[in-house]
Scaffold this motif. Structure first.
Motif, short mmCIF file in Angstrom:
data_model
loop_
_atom_site.label_atom_id
_atom_site.label_comp_id
_atom_site.label_asym_id
_atom_site.label_seq_id
_atom_site.Cartn_x
_atom_site.Cartn_y
_atom_site.Cartn_z
N UNK A 130 0.86 -1.18 0.00
CA UNK A 130 0.00 0.00 0.00
C UNK A 130 0.89 1.23 0.00
N UNK A 131 0.75 2.12 -0.96
CA UNK A 131 1.62 3.31 -0.98
C UNK A 131 1.22 4.31 0.10
N UNK A 132 1.98 5.40 0.19
CA UNK A 132 1.68 6.46 1.14
C UNK A 132 0.45 7.23 0.66
N UNK A 150 -1.93 5.31 10.32
CA UNK A 150 -2.69 6.32 11.02
C UNK A 150 -4.01 5.76 11.54
N UNK A 151 -4.94 6.66 11.81
CA UNK A 151 -6.26 6.27 12.30
C UNK A 151 -7.31 6.91 11.40
N UNK A 152 -8.10 6.03 10.71
CA UNK A 152 -9.17 6.51 9.84
C UNK A 152 -10.37 6.85 10.69
N UNK A 162 -0.91 9.89 8.94
CA UNK A 162 0.45 9.37 8.97
C UNK A 162 1.05 9.28 7.58
N UNK A 163 0.28 8.81 6.60
CA UNK A 163 0.73 8.73 5.19
C UNK A 163 1.99 7.91 5.03
N UNK A 261 11.69 8.58 3.43
CA UNK A 261 10.96 8.34 2.18
C UNK A 261 10.45 6.91 2.09
N UNK A 262 11.27 5.95 2.47
CA UNK A 262 10.89 4.55 2.34
C UNK A 262 10.17 4.00 3.56
N UNK A 263 10.17 4.75 4.66
CA UNK A 263 9.44 4.30 5.83
C UNK A 263 9.20 5.49 6.74
N UNK A 264 8.07 6.17 6.52
CA UNK A 264 7.76 7.36 7.30
C UNK A 264 7.43 7.03 8.75
N UNK A 265 7.18 5.78 9.03
CA UNK A 265 6.82 5.42 10.40
C UNK A 265 7.99 5.61 11.37
#
Length: 1014
Positions: A130-132, A150-152, A162-163, A261-265
């Motif tokens: 799943x992309x950002x 994130x939280x929907x 979060x994206x 870029x590859x892992x915003x978390x």
């Protein structure tokens, strides 16, 4: 010209080939990971893969038409309780979407049904990348939640953006897979649009894909971190320049950007919300670009000072500020400007790097290679963003950058090594030539020096000469100085002989007591004024030593001379004892001492104990070599600020060969009190008073002898403390200060003097041992008027001293002229008008006439008071003058002139004479009386902790802009403003500040200044 053209063409061809090679490698990497051309496309929410085969190397993009349910968050379409009565409001959207307006709701659900082949052999294990997605998403597979970012939520309070991209693995035995993607976006203006691709494949293929990405990223991370650590070590231990730290940051920031870029978390541990996480990632990317441009600028040889780099720095700083301050809605629009800044700055650096390379800068080839690799990465990054390519992390750009920098540094290291080797060879040749020069120069200097000493000695001993006592004493000092210099010349000769190995000793039995006593007498002139007590405790019965008498005297002279030089006040003691048939001579002092670093290099030639040492640094080296030739040893033990102990040994003489003779050693007290050189009692008031400050009494005697006593009143002191005392006791026309004074340096003394006297009030002539620009600049920056370098040229010293004295006299005369000029500003018509007013009042109001005459007399008395010739006068005296003047003017103009006073109580300061009165007169004559209805003048004096603020404010006609500009610029128009300019110049000279003039035409003028408190 033809050779240059061919070289340029060859360089350009190499650049093109490198760029083609980098692009080809990128294309091969891209081709390896791109899916096959036989890619299905979703139609009306159905992705049909029944004719496709999932393999370990094939990845499918879930592109095409997805069903979208705006304003609804579904987790399964089968469980909607309202389905029977309320039809779902749905639409069809293409993923990836380029239309940001396609989604109007801030939350909704995307739906896609994947149809698989029943005979698929993928072991029912699947994976979805799943992309950002802006900015929160949750993925359901056949009703099961398998991943989220994130939280929907349906409202802002519950939503958490979060994206971050994520990969999910799941097992599904059915051939039909229903994907529900819940999205919500309350953070950005783009709503819940999806502009990136979803990847679907088998679990093994996705694992292969992820493994390559993680290994590539980990490899580059380790390389960059090692490079950064290496830069830090270089900074700590080799090259302590800030540019090295710039390299460290310049590598760590791009690495951080790639990780984000590859892992915003990875930003989650900062506990930032989506907006600040996005801003932080933008700042990191901006910083990575900025530091790359900066250290590329540093590495460029010819273009590192180009003006555009300063503009880039400004724009990058402005960009960082915009990222921090702009709201998220505007930040997305500003990203285009940031991208333009990236492209322009990187292309500019690339052009400069290639130009250097084309211009045949060998080292710049590696910089050009690095710039090409970076530019290639930027271009392909733009292509990947434009065409929504999803491929693993590409590591080779960073490898090429690291290789380019590594090659650059190795090339620089090789060139520096070659240069150092050449310098070493040149230095060795220069060292040989220097020794030859020293030997030949010393031979040429020694003979005339010896003749001067001999001639001086003959004049001194001639009973028929007519020298006065003081001149004869100075002649004796001149002879002693010549002897001291002859020892230095002998040291130089001995140094060259020792290096050549042709110095020979003439040993004999020598009395150590006699040698010590003789050296004490030679050095006695050096210790005058230093409060040093030199004593010898060597027993009269101490046996003789075997030594060359001349060399022993030379050894003792050098060692004791060093002890005296680094001992301001205290004792120098010499004693001896016998140990293992050797005479151990021990010289101790309580002087400055030396640290371990100085002691380790003390016996190296041309090494000096302190930077202000006036010697040439070979005395101790010669001593050690001479003692070694005698068969002894030399050791020095020292503690900083406590003193030094010098211990050397000499062989004892055989007692049977010693000639018995009566020893007569005068052990009188060798304490040498300082002599304060006072001027003759015959001095007159017309003499110029000069204060000389130097810790060397010999220099003081010589300098004092240069100034004729009938014209100059010279006082000499040997310390800064005594100089400060003398400053409080007398008024001086000139101070001559040595730069290197003990305890309080000459620079600090000058700075202290400048706190109380300006450069025009008390001129200072600095004596400096070095003529280097940094030394001269330091002295002048601290407040010296002029300088003379040592050794002192008598004519130069006298001429410069007299020039400074004449300058002060001229300034004093100018002060008198300024005061006379101010007094001359009293206009004749003012006197006539005042007298006419008095005459008129004699028939109308005699009481007013008497008061007016009284204030008129006070005004004239204060205007022509002799105290106005002083530098400053009490504020109250100036206020009395102003009050008398204002009283007269009010009697003349009555209701046209109004006066307001705003003065704080208990203000006790001094101001330049006729300064406030000048401003008040200017406000009345050129402000109030120029308008028909008159006006008001306000005199405001306010007391502040550090200064007193004085203002004269009027509501008159003001000053026109051209005249105001002339007054502020300090130009010299001849028409108006004489009093203002005069007051402005005096304030600038005394306090270093000018009048503050504010004026608006037809509204009024405010003129103010500040008087600092001491």
């Amino acid at each position: 010209m033809l050779a240059i053209t061919k070289t340029t063409k060859r360089h350009l061809l190499i650049i093109v080939l490198i760029f083609i090679g980098l692009s080809s490698l990128r294309i091969l990497w891209l081709a390896y990971f791109l899916p096959s051309n036989d890619q299905p496309s979703a139609q009306d929410g159905i992705f049909d893969m029944r004719n496709q085969f999932l393999s370990d190397n094939n990845v499918f993009y879930l592109n095409g038409e997805w069903l979208y349910y705006p304003g609804l968050l579904l987790n399964t379409t089968k469980d909607n309780p309202n389905k029977a009565t309320i039809p779902l409001d749905r639409t069809t959207l293409t993923i990836p979407s380029r239309d940001s307006k396609a989604v109007t709701q801030q939350f909704g659900t995307y739906r896609l049904k994947i149809l698989l082949d029943d005979n698929d052999s993928s072991n029912n294990r699947y994976a979805i990348r799943v992309p950002a997605i802006p900015t929160a998403s949750a993925l359901y597979v056949n009703g099961r939640l398998i991943g989220k970012s994130g939280e929907v939520a349906t409202n802002l309070n519950s939503h958490k953006g979060q994206a971050a991209p994520y990969t999910v693995y799941f097992t599904e035995k059915e051939s039909e897979i229903e994907l529900l993607l819940q999205v919500s976006n309350f953070d950005t203006p783009t709503n819940a649009v999806i502009n990136k691709r979803f990847s679907f494949t088998s679990a093994s293929a996705m694992t292969h894909y992820q493994t390559i990405t993680e290994l590539s990223l980990a490899t580059i991370s380790v390389i960059i971190i090692m490079y950064a650590l290496f830069s830090i070590l270089v900074f700590l231990f080799i090259y302590r320049k800030k540019i090295v730290l710039l390299f460290t940051v310049g590598f760590l920031l791009p690495l951080t950007d790639e990780l984000i870029t590859y892992n915003r978390s990875i930003l989650d541990w900062l506990h930032l919300d989506y907006i600040w996480s996005l801003k932080l990632s933008n700042i990191v990317y901006l910083g990575a670009s900025f530091f790359f441009v900066q250290f590329m600028r540093v590495l460029l040889v010819k273009y590192q000072h180009a003006k555009c780099f300063r503009w880039f720095s400004t724009f990058y700083a402005l960009g960082t500020l915009l990222i921090i301050l702009l709201p998220i809605q505007w930040l997305h629009a500003a990203n285009l400007l940031f991208f333009i800044l990236y492209i322009v700055s990187f292309l500019y650096v690339l052009v400069l790097a290639l130009r250097e390379y084309v211009e045949n800068q060998k080292t710049s080839a590696f910089i050009a290679f690095t710039a090409l690799g970076t530019t290639n990465g930027i271009i392909w990054g733009f292509i990947r963003t434009t065409y929504v390519l999803d491929i693993p992390f590409y590591p080779f750009d960073y490898l090429f950058i690291v290789l380019g920098f590594t090659g650059y540094w190795f090339k620089r290291f090789y060139e520096n090594t070659q240069r150092i080797n050449k310098l070493i060879a040149d230095l060795q040749k220069d060292d040989e030539r220097k020794d030859e020069f020293l030997a030949s120069s010393t031979q040429k200097l020694w003979n005339p020096m010896n003749k001067m000493i001999t001639l001086g000695q003959s004049i001194y001993e001639n009973p028929n000469n007519l020298l006065i006592s003081e001149d004869k004493h100075n002649l004796k000092y001149l002879i002693d100085i010549g002897r001291s210099m002859s020892f230095t010349l002998n040291d130089i000769l001995d140094f060259t002989r020792l290096k050549e190995g042709n110095l020979y000793l003439h040993k004999k039995n020598v009395s150590i007591q006699g040698a010590v006593s003789g050296v004490f007498d030679m050095l006695r002139f050096i210790t005058e004024g230093k409060h040093i007590q030199m004593t010898s405790t060597i027993s009269r019965a101490f046996p003789h030593v075997v030594a060359d008498e001349n060399r022993l005297i030379q050894i003792l002279f050098n060692l004791l001379h060093n002890a005296i030089k680094y001992t301001g006040a205290g004792f120098i003691e010499i004693n001896a004892h016998i140990e293992k048939n050797m005479a151990v001579i021990h010289i101790s002092d309580n002087g400055l001492g030396m640290d371990d670093d100085i002691q380790n290099r003390l016996f190296s030639p041309y090494e000096q104990g302190h930077v202000d040492d006036e010697g040439i640094g070979i005395g101790l080296f010669v001593c050690k070599q001479l003692i070694d030739l005698h068969g002894g040893t030399l050791q020095i033990q020292s503690i900083p600020n406590k003193g030094s102990d010098v211990i050397f040994t000499l062989p004892l003489a055989d007692e049977s060969t010693v000639v018995n003779e009566a020893l007569c050693i005068n052990q009188e007290d060798d304490s040498l009190p300082s002599e304060s050189l006072k001027p003759d009692s015959t001095s007159t008031v017309n003499q110029f008073k000069i204060l000389m400050v130097d810790d060397d009494p010999v220099n003081l005697r010589i300098m004092r002898s240069l100034f004729v006593s009938t014209e100059y009143d010279v006082t000499t002191v040997t310390s800064s403390e005594k100089a400060l005392e003398s400053l409080q006791q007398h008024n001086w026309d000139l101070i001559i200060i040595d730069a290197m004074l003990p305890y309080i340096s000459g620079y600090a003394l000058i700075e202290f003097i400048r706190e109380h006297y300006s450069v025009l009030e008390l001129p200072i002539l600095l004596l400096t041992a070095r003529n280097y620009p940094e030394d001269v600049y330091t002295g002048l920056a601290h407040g010296a008027n002029d300088y003379v370098t040592k050794p002192i040229n008598s004519l130069e010293l006298k001429v410069r001293a007299r020039a400074l004295i004449d300058l002060k006299c001229s300034i004093n005369q100018r002060l008198h002229l300024e005061t006379a000029w101010l007094q001359a500003q009293i206009q004749p018509h003012f006197l006539f008008n005042t007298l006419n007013t008095i005459a008129s009042l004699s028939t109308i109001d005699t009481n007013r006439m008497i008061d007016l005459m009284h204030h008129f007399g006070e005004y004239l008395r204060a205007s022509f008071d002799v105290r106005n010739l002083q530098r400053v006068v009490p504020l109250q005296d100036e206020l009395e003058l102003v009050r008398s003047y204002l009283y007269i003017q009010q009697q003349r103009f009555e209701e046209l002139l109004k006066i307001e006073w705003d003065i704080d109580e208990n203000i006790n300061i001094e101001i330049p004479p006729i300064s406030l009165q000048t401003l008040v007169e200017n406000a009345i004559r050129h402000g109030i009386l120029k308008q028909e209805g008159g006006g008001t003048v306000c005199i405001c004096i306010k007391d502040f902790p550090d200064y007193v603020a004085i203002s004269v404010i009027d509501n008159g006609v003001g000053i026109d802009p051209s005249t105001l500009a002339e007054l502020r610029s300090g130009s010299n128009p001849t028409s108006t403003g004489v009093g203002l300019r005069n007051t402005d110049l005096r304030l600038k000279r005394i306090y270093g500040q000018r009048l503050n003039i504010k004026s608006i035409p037809n509204e009024g003028t405010n003129i103010s200044f500040r008087i600092p408190k001491n």
